[in-house]
Design a protein around this motif. Structure first.
Motif, PDB file in Angstrom:
ATOM      1  N   ILE A 124       0.828  -1.206   0.000  1.00  0.00           N
ATOM      2  CA  ILE A 124       0.000   0.000   0.000  1.00  0.00           C
ATOM      3  C   ILE A 124       0.866   1.261   0.000  1.00  0.00           C
ATOM      4  CG2 ILE A 124      -0.340   0.180   2.497  1.00  0.00           C
ATOM      5  CD1 ILE A 124      -3.312   0.934   1.812  1.00  0.00           C
ATOM      6  N   GLY A 125       2.032   1.181   0.625  1.00  0.00           N
ATOM      7  CA  GLY A 125       2.965   2.304   0.608  1.00  0.00           C
ATOM      8  C   GLY A 125       3.415   2.621  -0.804  1.00  0.00           C
ATOM      9  N   GLN A 126       3.695   1.590  -1.574  1.00  0.00           N
ATOM     10  CA  GLN A 126       4.109   1.792  -2.967  1.00  0.00           C
ATOM     11  C   GLN A 126       2.985   2.424  -3.786  1.00  0.00           C
ATOM     12  OE1 GLN A 126       5.566  -1.965  -4.451  1.00  0.00           O
ATOM     13  NE2 GLN A 126       7.329  -1.954  -3.078  1.00  0.00           N
ATOM     14  N   LEU A 127       1.750   2.031  -3.500  1.00  0.00           N
ATOM     15  CA  LEU A 127       0.613   2.637  -4.203  1.00  0.00           C
ATOM     16  C   LEU A 127       0.463   4.119  -3.855  1.00  0.00           C
ATOM     17  CD1 LEU A 127      -2.136  -0.129  -3.876  1.00  0.00           C
ATOM     18  CD2 LEU A 127      -1.024   0.638  -5.982  1.00  0.00           C
ATOM     19  N   LEU A 128       0.754   4.468  -2.610  1.00  0.00           N
ATOM     20  CA  LEU A 128       0.576   5.849  -2.158  1.00  0.00           C
ATOM     21  C   LEU A 128       1.673   6.798  -2.648  1.00  0.00           C
ATOM     22  CD1 LEU A 128      -0.657   5.221   1.475  1.00  0.00           C
ATOM     23  CD2 LEU A 128      -1.842   6.577  -0.246  1.00  0.00           C
ATOM     24  N   LEU A 129       2.895   6.306  -2.743  1.00  0.00           N
ATOM     25  CA  LEU A 129       4.013   7.185  -3.103  1.00  0.00           C
ATOM     26  C   LEU A 129       3.737   7.934  -4.405  1.00  0.00           C
ATOM     27  CD1 LEU A 129       7.225   5.147  -2.224  1.00  0.00           C
ATOM     28  CD2 LEU A 129       6.218   7.053  -0.973  1.00  0.00           C
ATOM     29  N   GLY A 130       3.950   9.245  -4.356  1.00  0.00           N
ATOM     30  CA  GLY A 130       3.787  10.083  -5.537  1.00  0.00           C
ATOM     31  C   GLY A 130       2.375  10.576  -5.771  1.00  0.00           C
ATOM     32  N   LYS A 131       1.403  10.051  -5.028  1.00  0.00           N
ATOM     33  CA  LYS A 131       0.011  10.494  -5.196  1.00  0.00           C
ATOM     34  C   LYS A 131      -0.160  11.891  -4.611  1.00  0.00           C
ATOM     35  CE  LYS A 131      -2.247   6.522  -6.488  1.00  0.00           C
ATOM     36  NZ  LYS A 131      -1.583   6.108  -7.691  1.00  0.00           N
ATOM     37  N   LYS A 132      -1.219  12.588  -5.066  1.00  0.00           N
ATOM     38  CA  LYS A 132      -1.536  13.943  -4.602  1.00  0.00           C
ATOM     39  C   LYS A 132      -2.948  13.955  -4.032  1.00  0.00           C
ATOM     40  CE  LYS A 132       1.000  15.745  -8.504  1.00  0.00           C
ATOM     41  NZ  LYS A 132       0.781  16.073  -9.886  1.00  0.00           N
ATOM     42  N   GLU A 133      -3.285  15.059  -3.371  1.00  0.00           N
ATOM     43  CA  GLU A 133      -4.654  15.226  -2.881  1.00  0.00           C
ATOM     44  C   GLU A 133      -5.610  15.117  -4.058  1.00  0.00           C
ATOM     45  OE1 GLU A 133      -5.142  18.808  -0.572  1.00  0.00           O
ATOM     46  OE2 GLU A 133      -3.495  18.266   0.763  1.00  0.00           O
ATOM     47  N   GLY A 134      -6.703  14.387  -3.848  1.00  0.00           N
ATOM     48  CA  GLY A 134      -7.688  14.184  -4.903  1.00  0.00           C
ATOM     49  C   GLY A 134      -7.467  12.916  -5.703  1.00  0.00           C
ATOM     50  N   ASP A 135      -6.253  12.342  -5.634  1.00  0.00           N
ATOM     51  CA  ASP A 135      -5.985  11.080  -6.329  1.00  0.00           C
ATOM     52  C   ASP A 135      -6.695   9.946  -5.595  1.00  0.00           C
ATOM     53  OD1 ASP A 135      -4.394  12.376  -8.144  1.00  0.00           O
ATOM     54  OD2 ASP A 135      -2.489  11.609  -7.362  1.00  0.00           O
ATOM     55  N   ASP A 136      -6.964   8.883  -6.317  1.00  0.00           N
ATOM     56  CA  ASP A 136      -7.553   7.717  -5.697  1.00  0.00           C
ATOM     57  C   ASP A 136      -6.783   6.472  -6.107  1.00  0.00           C
ATOM     58  OD1 ASP A 136      -8.375   7.628  -8.328  1.00  0.00           O
ATOM     59  OD2 ASP A 136     -10.417   7.044  -7.874  1.00  0.00           O
ATOM     60  N   PHE A 137      -7.021   5.398  -5.374  1.00  0.00           N
ATOM     61  CA  PHE A 137      -6.372   4.121  -5.652  1.00  0.00           C
ATOM     62  C   PHE A 137      -7.189   3.013  -5.012  1.00  0.00           C
ATOM     63  CE2 PHE A 137      -4.750   5.541  -1.623  1.00  0.00           C
ATOM     64  CZ  PHE A 137      -4.575   4.395  -0.855  1.00  0.00           C
ATOM     65  N   SER A 138      -6.929   1.815  -5.427  1.00  0.00           N
ATOM     66  CA  SER A 138      -7.594   0.643  -4.850  1.00  0.00           C
ATOM     67  C   SER A 138      -6.543  -0.284  -4.265  1.00  0.00           C
ATOM     68  CB  SER A 138      -8.394  -0.102  -5.917  1.00  0.00           C
ATOM     69  OG  SER A 138      -9.474   0.680  -6.344  1.00  0.00           O
ATOM     70  N   PHE A 139      -6.894  -0.878  -3.139  1.00  0.00           N
ATOM     71  CA  PHE A 139      -6.017  -1.830  -2.474  1.00  0.00           C
ATOM     72  C   PHE A 139      -6.880  -2.855  -1.768  1.00  0.00           C
ATOM     73  CE2 PHE A 139      -3.507  -3.237   1.218  1.00  0.00           C
ATOM     74  CZ  PHE A 139      -2.419  -3.773   0.547  1.00  0.00           C
ATOM     75  N   ASN A 140      -6.612  -4.131  -1.997  1.00  0.00           N
ATOM     76  CA  ASN A 140      -7.381  -5.226  -1.382  1.00  0.00           C
ATOM     77  C   ASN A 140      -8.889  -5.025  -1.552  1.00  0.00           C
ATOM     78  OD1 ASN A 140      -5.194  -6.734  -0.610  1.00  0.00           O
ATOM     79  ND2 ASN A 140      -5.260  -6.101   1.540  1.00  0.00           N
ATOM     80  N   GLN A 141      -9.269  -4.691  -2.745  1.00  0.00           N
ATOM     81  CA  GLN A 141     -10.671  -4.507  -3.112  1.00  0.00           C
ATOM     82  C   GLN A 141     -11.355  -3.374  -2.350  1.00  0.00           C
ATOM     83  OE1 GLN A 141     -12.069  -8.488  -2.507  1.00  0.00           O
ATOM     84  NE2 GLN A 141     -11.012  -9.263  -4.319  1.00  0.00           N
ATOM     85  N   ASN A 142     -10.565  -2.454  -1.797  1.00  0.00           N
ATOM     86  CA  ASN A 142     -11.090  -1.251  -1.153  1.00  0.00           C
ATOM     87  C   ASN A 142     -10.641  -0.046  -1.961  1.00  0.00           C
ATOM     88  OD1 ASN A 142     -12.345  -2.468   1.159  1.00  0.00           O
ATOM     89  ND2 ASN A 142     -10.306  -2.772   2.016  1.00  0.00           N
ATOM     90  N   HIS A 143     -11.525   0.925  -2.086  1.00  0.00           N
ATOM     91  CA  HIS A 143     -11.219   2.134  -2.834  1.00  0.00           C
ATOM     92  C   HIS A 143     -10.876   3.255  -1.844  1.00  0.00           C
ATOM     93  CE1 HIS A 143     -11.306   4.762  -6.291  1.00  0.00           C
ATOM     94  NE2 HIS A 143     -11.945   5.639  -5.538  1.00  0.00           N
TER      95      HIS A 143
END
Length: 150
Positions: A124-143
């Motif tokens: 999840i840390g790798q998914l978050l790195l570089g993201k900005k406010e307003g960005d979204d992502f999914s992890f373990n079937q959670n948005h």
């Protein structure tokens, strides 16, 4: 009251100091047990016991080195300036929880707040790195939607 980021930093520091103390104690106990062990008439049994003790010492040394490395990394995050993008030291507020990018310490509860202390190299840390406010992502079937970075 100190801000949440500072409180989380201190909680992670306490967590890692506890890990270091536990590893040092276990290492010292393993060394003492190894030194106290005397050769029995069983021969092979002695060698097996000695090898198990050596493995225990090696494992505890590894745990201690890992904890000390985490401490160094955590100390480098003290007073990291706020960035518009998620990086090590960021506190990320999402619609599904708060994440402190630091060390893998899991869920940390502070009074009315709770946050997950996660490593930047975790999935999840790798998914978050570089993201900005307003960005979204999914992890373990959670948005997740990033609401704020501090």
């Amino acid at each position: 009251m100190e801000d949440l980021k500072t409180a989380l930093y201190r909680a992670c520091l306490d967590f890692i100091h506890q890990r270091i103390q536990t590893a040092e104690t276990a290492l010292e106990q393993a060394r003492e047990a190894s030194n106290d062990d005397t050769k029995s008439s069983a021969g092979d049994k002695f060698e097996t016991t000695r090898e198990m003790m050596q493995q225990d010492i090696s494992r505890n040394k590894s745990l201690l080195a890992d904890a000390q490395q985490n401490l160094q990394m955590l100390e480098s995050l003290h007073d990291v300036p706020v960035s518009p993008q998620v990086k090590n030291g960021s506190l990320v507020y999402t619609d599904n929880g708060i994440f402190y990018i630091s060390i893998s310490a899991g869920l940390i509860k502070l009074d009315d707040f709770q946050a997950f202390a996660i490593s930047a190299v975790s999935p999840i840390g790798q998914l978050l790195l570089g993201k900005k406010e307003g960005d979204d992502f999914s992890f373990n079937q959670n948005h997740y939607l990033i609401k704020k970075i501090s």
